[in-house]
Design an enzyme around this catalytic site. Structure first.
Site, PDB file in Angstrom:
ATOM      1  N   GLU A   5       0.821  -1.205   0.000  1.00 42.27           N
ATOM      2  CA  GLU A   5       0.000   0.000   0.000  1.00 42.27           C
ATOM      3  C   GLU A   5       0.856   1.257   0.000  1.00 42.27           C
ATOM      4  OE1 GLU A   5      -3.065   0.371  -0.562  1.00 42.27           O
ATOM      5  OE2 GLU A   5      -3.652  -1.723  -0.513  1.00 42.27           O
ATOM      6  N   CYS A 177     -26.568   2.227 -13.814  1.00 42.69           N
ATOM      7  CA  CYS A 177     -25.698   3.414 -13.849  1.00 42.69           C
ATOM      8  C   CYS A 177     -26.506   4.686 -14.098  1.00 42.69           C
ATOM      9  CB  CYS A 177     -24.642   3.242 -14.940  1.00 42.69           C
ATOM     10  SG  CYS A 177     -23.526   4.660 -15.087  1.00 42.69           S
TER      11      CYS A 177
END
Length: 260
Positions: A5, A177
């Protein structure tokens, strides 16, 4: 996962993978990294960019040895208290490494939410509070399902709902969407700021200075650095910021990487 990360912040996976593999072979645990000098962490970071991340990762490893018995903590507050660990990194580790239910928001996730939920072609400027609240409202209740949802949103934004030329014809949530339903309207609101150009920037000069420091184990005199950049004022400014960030140390004989 904490190492990956740190490395993946503003850096592509293809560049990170070989560096991460070498790093983990050399320092498989926080205690191994904490026992090494900070200079070695910076050298091992090589050309990933933003080398302050190497120093923060080293400091985080030291903090884990001091506070958590050399283990990566799983609690969000404890992760956030580690040096260099911000809201995204802490939540990503808690969610993906430990399976905790936390919203995880990156650039790709923000784009998916903006389009699929809000009906906007592009997300506006980032806001940690607003972005986390938006993702939290979408997360399933169960920890395992929330972890999958976090990962799926990131993957959708990275591979299908991309910034340019999104592949709406193969999007698994096309029917839901809001942006598609509205006819793909142009984005009229503010956008996230673009990253400044690298060529000729102070970032480039800092990188050149760091390259010289990584390449040797002796002090590098200011005069030796004059040849790497023609603008003396910009070179001095880059050196000054590196010293301020703790990435370089000024001694009687010149600059070195940090020893402690």
């Amino acid at each position: 996962m904490l190492v990956s990360e740190f490395m993946l912040q503003q850096t592509q996976v293809a560049r990170v993978t070989p560096r991460w593999e070498a790093w983990i072979r050399r320092w498989p645990t926080p205690a191994d990294l904490a026992a090494a000098p900070p200079a070695e962490a910076v050298r091992a970071w090589d050309r990933l960019g933003y080398p302050r991340r190497a120093l923060w990762l080293h400091r985080a490893a030291s903090a884990m040895v001091e506070r958590h018995g050399g283990e990566v903590p799983r609690e969000l507050d404890e992760l956030l208290a580690l040096p260099g660990v911000g809201p995204y990194t802490a939540r990503a580790v808690a969610a993906f490494a430990f399976g905790e239910r936390h919203p995880v928001v990156d650039t790709n996730t923000r784009r998916v939410i903006a389009r699929a939920v809000l009906g906007h072609g592009h997300p506006g400027p980032p806001s940690t509070t607003r972005d986390l609240a938006a993702m939290s409202s979408l997360l399933p209740v169960a920890d395992a399902a929330a972890r999958t949802f976090n990962a799926a949103a990131m993957e959708l934004g990275a591979t299908v709902c991309v910034a340019r030329a999104p592949a709406c014809d193969r999007c698994p949530i096309a029917a839901q969407c809001a942006w598609r339903a509205a006819g793909y309207p142009d984005h009229e609101g503010p956008r996230a700021p673009r990253q400044a150009r690298f060529e000729g920037s102070d970032r480039q000069v800092r990188g050149l200075v760091m390259r010289e420091l990584r390449a040797t184990h002796r002090p590098v005199a200011r005069g030796e650095l004059a040849s790497i950049w023609p603008d003396a004022e910009q070179l001095d400014r880059a050196i000054e910021t590196l010293v301020g960030d703790g990435l370089a140390v000024v001694g009687d004989d010149g600059l070195t990487l940090p020893a402690a």
